[in-house]
Design an enzyme around this catalytic site. Structure first.
Site, mmCIF file in Angstrom:
data_model
loop_
_atom_site.group_PDB
_atom_site.id
_atom_site.type_symbol
_atom_site.label_atom_id
_atom_site.label_comp_id
_atom_site.label_asym_id
_atom_site.label_seq_id
_atom_site.Cartn_x
_atom_site.Cartn_y
_atom_site.Cartn_z
ATOM 1 N N GLY A 176 0.713 -1.165 0.000
ATOM 2 C CA GLY A 176 0.000 0.000 0.000
ATOM 3 C C GLY A 176 0.712 1.162 0.000
ATOM 4 N N THR A 177 0.873 1.853 -0.911
ATOM 5 C CA THR A 177 1.946 2.773 -1.237
ATOM 6 C C THR A 177 1.387 3.992 -1.963
ATOM 7 O OG1 THR A 177 3.386 0.880 -1.501
ATOM 8 C CG2 THR A 177 4.123 2.931 -2.488
ATOM 9 N N VAL A 178 2.036 5.144 -1.746
ATOM 10 C CA VAL A 178 1.696 6.331 -2.524
ATOM 11 C C VAL A 178 2.940 6.786 -3.265
ATOM 12 C CG1 VAL A 178 -0.214 7.149 -1.104
ATOM 13 C CG2 VAL A 178 2.122 7.854 -0.528
ATOM 14 N N SER A 202 5.163 4.292 2.003
ATOM 15 C CA SER A 202 4.154 3.264 2.180
ATOM 16 C C SER A 202 4.143 2.724 3.597
ATOM 17 C CB SER A 202 4.443 2.103 1.218
ATOM 18 O OG SER A 202 3.598 0.999 1.465
ATOM 19 N N MET A 251 2.999 2.811 -8.111
ATOM 20 C CA MET A 251 2.967 2.133 -6.828
ATOM 21 C C MET A 251 2.126 0.874 -6.906
ATOM 22 S SD MET A 251 -0.371 2.576 -5.890
ATOM 23 C CE MET A 251 -0.371 2.217 -4.153
#
Length: 537
Positions: free
Chosen positions: A355-357, A374, A437
């Site tokens: 889960g990453t931006v 993340s 991402m």
């Protein structure tokens, strides 16, 4: 700058690319993009804007990142590319035996065991100190205001927040998880789309980080709170682990692909996987994008790169081979020779000895930043430190408990890391930052974006809009439903197990900013698979 066609890709979302001159911020949430642009207009540079955007994303997109996560950055400034690795190690008290004694045969997903030292606050402070123009406390102010005063939930954010709440309600049992529900739900329910959301504790923590240059997080009151909660619930993370941590300035690694240098952060990040795939693919000629042969070779090269990556990538000084060996041109040819007409089951090779931006920013002075952070797997470990709003990552989940594996768990060691920022240059000129991402989709997204740009001359928006594929395991490949059916059918005839996926969320969420070296004009694309936005000036 790549010679791209200004027209949109035939299967695109019809979102148009952005063009500006003084500044640009591209990320997955409109409020965060605007926060970064506001900092530019206040006199900050692209580095300040990246920090502001990143901090704001911990507030307005907590489903993908948080203060308790890791971060990596590639920064172009004054004619040079700098790399920052702000990923944290395992606690000194954590080892394979300790995990197995607690009844686990593999690293768990939730709870204290997969929690590693968070690196994101250190990244903000290090970037600000070395390259920023404005004080860190001022750069964090937009995020603080959203945390204090609230913001309305956007559509994709609301979707993933609700999904996480449903999963956590069934899987997170125990007192150590209670504060996640107190912090991120209202009576156990996720906020609805359009509902206002605020987090005063989050605001107070951001303010403390800004005022102390992140010292409080690693060697002050916030560190003490993390330590206390860890001890209370049998965690291994200690204030000594936090105090010992420093982010690392690293030399980025690259591969030359058809005259362009593609840059990534060196291991422990998996950017090496993207470079290995491109090092193989550069040995082939691609007549057209939308052909089964193009997709087949991309998929096969990616599978081979992942086979090597999963065998060799770990903390860099603990790797059995050097990155230079894995990026050797002759080794790329050898791997390419394994690609035939039929889908293969990938095996790691033996490279020659020797889960990453995600967000991208650029300013009118020529500075550009590729930044990613993340908590991993959405909200991370499910652990939230009381009174702080700090949700801790579960990055340690990727450690192996097999003592023979390169990425085996060891005290104070950094694990194989999925989040990777990318950057493109040509000669001594920057082209710009890019990233996609999404866990193990990230290097696959990097390869597809680079080829869409360099091989097939798609503009930044079209390069992101184009249908994506994702190798999952064995011969299984997931494809978006926008992929032309005749190509999916042709790939199936070559032995690929093709799965058409309706939900595009698993195919990554990317951003691109390219700069024209002669005019300084910026060209940006943002992701149609999320609440993506570009703020331009």
């Amino acid at each position: 700058m790549p010679n791209f066609d200004a027209l949109t890709y035939p299967y695109a979302s019809q979102r148009m690319m952005s063009i500006a001159r003084k500044g640009m911020v591209a990320t997955s949430q409109p409020l965060a993009a605007q926060a970064g642009l506001d900092i530019l207009k206040k006199g900050g540079n692209a580095i300040d804007a990246a920090i502001a955007t990143a901090a704001c994303l911990t507030v307005v997109e907590p489903t993908s990142n948080g203060i308790g996560g890791d971060a990596f950055a590639l920064v172009w400034t004054k004619g040079e590319l700098h790399g920052l690795n702000a990923s944290g190690p395992a606690p000194q008290g954590l080892n394979i035996e300790a995990v197995k004694e607690l009844g686990h045969e593999s690293m768990p997903t939730f709870g204290w065991l997969p929690v590693t030292v968070p690196g994101a606050p250190s990244a903000w402070a290090a970037l600000s100190e070395r390259f920023g123009k404005l004080p860190l406390r001022e750069v964090l102010e937009p995020a603080i205001q959203y945390a204090e005063n609230g913001y309305p939930i956007s559509p994709i954010l609301g979707k993933y927040w609700k999904r996480a709440a449903q999963i956590f309600k069934t899987r997170l049992k125990g007192e150590e998880f209670e504060n996640w529900f107190k912090t991120f739900t209202k009576e156990g329910k996720a906020p609805e789309i359009g509902e206002m959301w605020s987090s005063p504790e989050h605001a107070a923590t951001l303010r403390e980080i800004g005022e102390t240059g992140a010292e409080s997080f690693y060697r002050g009151s916030l560190a003490n709170k993390i330590d206390e909660f860890s001890r209370q619930h049998g965690g291994f993370l200690r204030k000594e682990d936090l105090a010992a941590f420093r982010p690392e300035w690293v030399k980025p690694i690259r591969v030359n692909y058809r005259g362009y240098d593609v840059w990534e952060i060196p291991p422990n990040g998996q950017g090496l996987v993207a470079l290995m795939a491109l090092n193989t693919l550069k040995n082939f000629d691609f007549a057209e994008k939308d052909s089964a042969d193009t997709y087949h070779k991309q998929i096969e090269a990616m599978k081979l790169a992942f086979a090597d990556g999963k065998k060799y990538i770990t903390q860099r000084d603990k790797m059995a081979v050097d990155t230079e060996q894995l990026l050797n041109s002759e080794y790329g040819k050898l791997r390419g020779n394994l690609i035939g007409e039929e889908a293969l089951i990938p095996e790691p090779g033996t490279p020659p000895s020797g889960g990453t931006v995600y967000l991208a920013t650029a300013d009118g002075e020529g500075n550009m930043v590729s930044f990613i952070q993340s908590n991993y797997m959405g909200f991370g470990s499910g652990i939230v430190v009381p009174g702080t709003g700090i949700g801790l990552q579960n990055r340690g989940h990727d450690f192996s408990l097999n003592p023979e594996d390169a990425n085996r768990l060891e005290p104070g060691k950094k694990t194989y890391h999925t989040i990777i920022p990318g950057f493109l240059t040509k000669g001594d000129q920057p082209v710009g930052p890019f990233g996609v991402m999404g866990g193990y989709m990230q290097p696959q997204g990097h390869v597809q974006v680079v080829m869409n740009t360099v091989d097939f001359h798609l503009n930044p928006q079209s390069a992101l809009d184009a249908p994506r594929w994702q190798w999952v395991a064995g011969k299984t490949v997931e494809v978006e439903r926008s992929l032309p059916a005749h190509i999916a059918e042709a790939l199936a005839r070559r032995g690929h197990d093709i799965k058409v996926t309706v939900d595009s969320g698993g195919f990554g969420r990317g951003q691109i900013i390219w700069r024209d070296p002669e005019t300084g004009v910026l060209y940006g694309g943002t992701e149609p698979r999320t609440d993506g936005s570009i703020a331009s000036w």
